[in-house]
Design a protein around this motif. Structure first.
Motif: not given
Length: 316
Positions: A130-147
């Motif tokens: 579990l990690r805090p949600a960061d809407a501003a970075r979410l798309a990049a985090q998902m694209e890079q496999g972090e979330v």
């Protein structure tokens, strides 16, 4: 260019470099040494007849050719990944898997903690980070496999992400039992006279959309505490004469210690959606976890009693 000379691993390397814009970070992502990744970059430059990346003060800047390849390459690799992973069945009773989930403290408390415990019984090899949600970075985090999976309101979900509604939530008014203000019916005007605690996730704010609703009626409430998370609010209210408006799921099971009432004026609720990236859409294990989340959210919504009186990197 002779396409037969193009190693599939070079395409994976180029995809990682385009995502990270750094040899060191791309090497770490691919679990390679920097010299090995640099050698692959040199082969790509030779085959494509282009430098692909040029040094900059923030790492590496892609050339126009590299930028033109980024979207179709990512789509092609995602489609290939779907074909490979969809053919592989996921056995929750035996397989090991890590899913990285981004969510606010409210969603973690209202849905994910119980979901995690339920999942342990059904899939003991599945780990949840579990990690805090960061809407501003979410798309990049998902694209890079972090979330892998995120849970948040629809306005925080970028258009490129897939999403599905999990549940609807409403606000309730809470005060400690024995609060003197509740000895008679609570009007909107008397509500505003009380001392309130509210939640400002970014910190420091003393207004929310609720205050816009009140302002339209010519009213203004007294907010004296601005908390950074929802978790602390019920405890503050229980130990003082402070009052609050909170999501109903936050106070399920606490009616013995708190008065939980409908607000004295209409307060808009909100929806929580689940979001994920195309890169994970066809993965059998990821899909299984998403389906279990949807089923659990629906079950918990049906089981919830009326309160008056629900970023993920995958690893195996």
């Amino acid at each position: 260019m002779d396409i037969k000379r193009l190693d599939f691993n070079l395409l994976v390397t180029l995809d990682a470099l385009l995502a990270e814009r750094s040899v060191s970070r791309a090497a770490q992502r691919l679990n390679l040494s920097q010299p090995a990744l640099s050698a692959q970059l040199a082969r790509l430059r030779e085959m494509l007849g282009d430098p692909l990346f040029v040094p900059s003060h923030r790492g590496m800047t892609p050339t126009p050719l590299a930028l033109g390849l980024q979207a179709p390459l990512a789509a092609a690799l995602a489609q290939l990944r779907d074909v490979v992973t969809s053919a592989r069945a996921f056995d929750p009773a035996r397989d090991e898997f890590t899913v990285h989930v981004a969510a606010s403290d409210y969603v973690q408390s209202a849905l994910l903690l119980d979901f995690t415990l339920a999942l342990r019984r059904e899939a003991p090899g599945v780990r949840i980070a579990l990690r805090p949600a960061d809407a501003a970075r979410l798309a990049a985090q998902m694209e890079q496999g972090e979330v892998d999976v995120a849970m948040l309101t629809p306005d925080g979900i970028a258009g490129a992400l897939r999403s599905r509604r999990l549940f609807e939530e409403r606000y309730v008014f809470i005060a400690r039992r024995g609060h003197p203000a509740l000895r008679r019916p609570l009007s909107a005007a008397r509500f505003c006279e009380l001392e309130h605690v509210m939640v400002s996730p970014r910190g420091g704010s003393f207004a929310t959309p609720v205050d816009d609703v009140l302002d339209a009626q010519g009213l203004r409430r007294r907010v004296v505490v601005s908390a950074s998370t929802f978790r602390s609010v019920p405890d503050l209210v229980e130990r003082s004469d402070l009052v609050a408006l909170v999501p109903a799921r936050m106070v399920e099971g606490r009616a013995g210690r708190l008065r939980v009432l409908a607000p004295p004026f209409p307060v808009p609720g909100f929806a929580i959606h689940m979001a994920w990236h195309n890169r994970n859409h066809g993965d059998a294990a990821q899909r299984w976890v998403r389906e279990r989340l949807v089923a659990f959210a629906q079950y918990s919504a049906q089981a919830a009693r009326p309160a008056t009186g629900v970023a993920v990197r995958a690893g195996r």
